[in-house]
Design a protein around this motif. Sequence first.
Motif, PDB file in Angstrom:
ATOM      1  N   ALA A 219     -87.240  31.135 -61.657  1.00  0.00           N
ATOM      2  CA  ALA A 219     -86.574  32.436 -61.542  1.00  0.00           C
ATOM      3  C   ALA A 219     -85.234  32.297 -60.834  1.00  0.00           C
ATOM      4  O   ALA A 219     -84.256  32.971 -61.195  1.00  0.00           O
ATOM      5  N   LEU A 220     -85.165  31.444 -59.847  1.00  0.00           N
ATOM      6  CA  LEU A 220     -83.914  31.229 -59.127  1.00  0.00           C
ATOM      7  C   LEU A 220     -82.897  30.528 -60.008  1.00  0.00           C
ATOM      8  O   LEU A 220     -81.714  30.867 -60.008  1.00  0.00           O
ATOM      9  N   ARG A 221     -83.358  29.571 -60.802  1.00  0.00           N
ATOM     10  CA  ARG A 221     -82.467  28.895 -61.752  1.00  0.00           C
ATOM     11  C   ARG A 221     -81.868  29.901 -62.728  1.00  0.00           C
ATOM     12  O   ARG A 221     -80.668  29.893 -62.991  1.00  0.00           O
ATOM     13  N   GLU A 222     -82.691  30.791 -63.259  1.00  0.00           N
ATOM     14  CA  GLU A 222     -82.204  31.787 -64.214  1.00  0.00           C
ATOM     15  C   GLU A 222     -81.231  32.750 -63.539  1.00  0.00           C
ATOM     16  O   GLU A 222     -80.237  33.164 -64.143  1.00  0.00           O
ATOM     17  N   ALA A 223     -81.497  33.115 -62.289  1.00  0.00           N
ATOM     18  CA  ALA A 223     -80.578  33.995 -61.566  1.00  0.00           C
ATOM     19  C   ALA A 223     -79.221  33.328 -61.377  1.00  0.00           C
ATOM     20  O   ALA A 223     -78.176  33.979 -61.514  1.00  0.00           O
ATOM     21  N   LEU A 224     -79.217  32.040 -61.067  1.00  0.00           N
ATOM     22  CA  LEU A 224     -77.965  31.310 -60.930  1.00  0.00           C
ATOM     23  C   LEU A 224     -77.211  31.263 -62.248  1.00  0.00           C
ATOM     24  O   LEU A 224     -76.000  31.477 -62.311  1.00  0.00           O
ATOM     25  N   ALA A 225     -77.940  30.984 -63.337  1.00  0.00           N
ATOM     26  CA  ALA A 225     -77.313  30.912 -64.660  1.00  0.00           C
ATOM     27  C   ALA A 225     -76.721  32.260 -65.055  1.00  0.00           C
ATOM     28  O   ALA A 225     -75.594  32.331 -65.583  1.00  0.00           O
ATOM     29  N   ALA A 226     -77.446  33.337 -64.791  1.00  0.00           N
ATOM     30  CA  ALA A 226     -76.948  34.672 -65.135  1.00  0.00           C
ATOM     31  C   ALA A 226     -75.702  35.006 -64.323  1.00  0.00           C
ATOM     32  O   ALA A 226     -74.743  35.602 -64.846  1.00  0.00           O
ATOM     33  N   HIS A 227     -75.703  34.618 -63.051  1.00  0.00           N
ATOM     34  CA  HIS A 227     -74.525  34.854 -62.208  1.00  0.00           C
ATOM     35  C   HIS A 227     -73.312  34.110 -62.744  1.00  0.00           C
ATOM     36  O   HIS A 227     -72.210  34.674 -62.835  1.00  0.00           O
ATOM     37  N   VAL A 228     -73.505  32.847 -63.099  1.00  0.00           N
ATOM     38  CA  VAL A 228     -72.381  32.055 -63.633  1.00  0.00           C
ATOM     39  C   VAL A 228     -71.908  32.628 -64.962  1.00  0.00           C
ATOM     40  O   VAL A 228     -70.696  32.664 -65.243  1.00  0.00           O
TER      41      VAL A 228
ATOM     42  N   ILE B 130     -77.500   8.691 -66.278  1.00  0.00           N
ATOM     43  CA  ILE B 130     -77.723  10.096 -65.956  1.00  0.00           C
ATOM     44  C   ILE B 130     -76.377  10.792 -65.793  1.00  0.00           C
ATOM     45  O   ILE B 130     -75.452  10.230 -65.199  1.00  0.00           O
ATOM     46  N   GLY B 131     -76.257  11.992 -66.317  1.00  0.00           N
ATOM     47  CA  GLY B 131     -75.013  12.738 -66.242  1.00  0.00           C
ATOM     48  C   GLY B 131     -75.054  13.811 -65.172  1.00  0.00           C
ATOM     49  O   GLY B 131     -76.115  14.223 -64.701  1.00  0.00           O
ATOM     50  N   LEU B 132     -73.856  14.273 -64.798  1.00  0.00           N
ATOM     51  CA  LEU B 132     -73.724  15.316 -63.784  1.00  0.00           C
ATOM     52  C   LEU B 132     -72.654  16.301 -64.224  1.00  0.00           C
ATOM     53  O   LEU B 132     -71.599  15.903 -64.714  1.00  0.00           O
ATOM     54  N   GLY B 133     -72.930  17.578 -64.054  1.00  0.00           N
ATOM     55  CA  GLY B 133     -71.958  18.620 -64.350  1.00  0.00           C
ATOM     56  C   GLY B 133     -71.738  19.480 -63.118  1.00  0.00           C
ATOM     57  O   GLY B 133     -72.705  19.964 -62.514  1.00  0.00           O
ATOM     58  N   TRP B 134     -70.485  19.654 -62.736  1.00  0.00           N
ATOM     59  CA  TRP B 134     -70.128  20.424 -61.523  1.00  0.00           C
ATOM     60  C   TRP B 134     -69.751  21.828 -61.956  1.00  0.00           C
ATOM     61  O   TRP B 134     -68.771  22.042 -62.662  1.00  0.00           O
ATOM     62  N   VAL B 135     -70.540  22.810 -61.541  1.00  0.00           N
ATOM     63  CA  VAL B 135     -70.321  24.209 -61.919  1.00  0.00           C
ATOM     64  C   VAL B 135     -69.494  24.891 -60.831  1.00  0.00           C
ATOM     65  O   VAL B 135     -69.918  24.967 -59.679  1.00  0.00           O
ATOM     66  N   SER B 136     -68.332  25.387 -61.201  1.00  0.00           N
ATOM     67  CA  SER B 136     -67.441  25.991 -60.207  1.00  0.00           C
ATOM     68  C   SER B 136     -67.091  27.441 -60.517  1.00  0.00           C
ATOM     69  O   SER B 136     -66.403  28.092 -59.726  1.00  0.00           O
ATOM     70  N   ILE B 137     -67.552  27.961 -61.634  1.00  0.00           N
ATOM     71  CA  ILE B 137     -67.256  29.349 -61.978  1.00  0.00           C
ATOM     72  C   ILE B 137     -68.359  30.222 -61.383  1.00  0.00           C
ATOM     73  O   ILE B 137     -69.309  30.639 -62.062  1.00  0.00           O
ATOM     74  N   LEU B 138     -68.229  30.456 -60.076  1.00  0.00           N
ATOM     75  CA  LEU B 138     -69.257  31.204 -59.353  1.00  0.00           C
ATOM     76  C   LEU B 138     -68.654  31.800 -58.087  1.00  0.00           C
ATOM     77  O   LEU B 138     -67.559  31.438 -57.667  1.00  0.00           O
ATOM     78  N   ASP B 139     -69.379  32.700 -57.506  1.00  0.00           N
ATOM     79  CA  ASP B 139     -68.999  33.280 -56.223  1.00  0.00           C
ATOM     80  C   ASP B 139     -69.807  32.551 -55.143  1.00  0.00           C
ATOM     81  O   ASP B 139     -71.035  32.701 -55.083  1.00  0.00           O
ATOM     82  N   PRO B 140     -69.163  31.742 -54.296  1.00  0.00           N
ATOM     83  CA  PRO B 140     -69.911  30.954 -53.308  1.00  0.00           C
ATOM     84  C   PRO B 140     -70.804  31.805 -52.405  1.00  0.00           C
ATOM     85  O   PRO B 140     -71.916  31.376 -52.052  1.00  0.00           O
ATOM     86  N   GLN B 141     -70.345  32.981 -52.028  1.00  0.00           N
ATOM     87  CA  GLN B 141     -71.144  33.816 -51.137  1.00  0.00           C
ATOM     88  C   GLN B 141     -72.422  34.293 -51.821  1.00  0.00           C
ATOM     89  O   GLN B 141     -73.491  34.353 -51.201  1.00  0.00           O
ATOM     90  N   VAL B 142     -72.307  34.622 -53.109  1.00  0.00           N
ATOM     91  CA  VAL B 142     -73.485  35.068 -53.857  1.00  0.00           C
ATOM     92  C   VAL B 142     -74.494  33.938 -53.980  1.00  0.00           C
ATOM     93  O   VAL B 142     -75.698  34.116 -53.746  1.00  0.00           O
TER      94      VAL B 142
END
Length: 215
Positions: free
Chosen positions: A67-76, A154-166
């Motif tokens: 549920a937390l993963r989905e909340a993060l994805a929805a926020h992004v 193994i790959g890594l993706g850095w997600v930066s389109i987000l609100d850090p406070q949220v």
Amino acid sequence: MSQPARKFDAAFAQAFETLLRWRRDVRHFAPQAVAEQDMADLLALAALAPSVGNAQPWRFVRVRTPALREALAAHVDDQNALAARGYADQARHDAYRALKLHGLREAPEILAVFCDEQARAGHRLGIATMPEMLRYSCVAAIQTLWLAARIRGIGLGWVSILDPQVVTAMLDVPPRWSLIALLCIGYPDQPSETPELEQRGWQSREPLADRLFER
């Protein structure tokens, strides 16, 4: 007793250059899980990164709750839609919307990296005039993890389109921690030496000479 300096031969140097060229920001992930031992090894290697005053200010949070993963994805996704509005040029707007900018739903591992702004280790050495060095140390740990992951395929993706406070509030961490990165980790679905943004015509790598100055 001092130890002799470790020497690295030409073959190692060439392999290291190849590693740097194949380190990509991954957004498309295969469904294959990352072994728990591999995750433990990657985090242990990340902790070998240099840090100001040897403060080791990085704090890693693994997101294991669906549920937390989905909340993060929805926020992004929401932040992505807002960012798209900033491109007035229609062609650039359309190009932006066509990009896949995160793998938060597909990547087998999600890792948030925070900086403890009041880390006790290091005794504040080196940060009296540049406190941001604590955050730079965390970035060094991320780069170390990134390279260690790529060695293992193994790959890594850095997600930066987000609100850090949220995101910080979602992950319920101490208030003295500041968000440095939200990372997607897993096996790339489409490995390539060429950055995806370059493949899609968004931005190619520019000459180093344009970014090198002497005084």
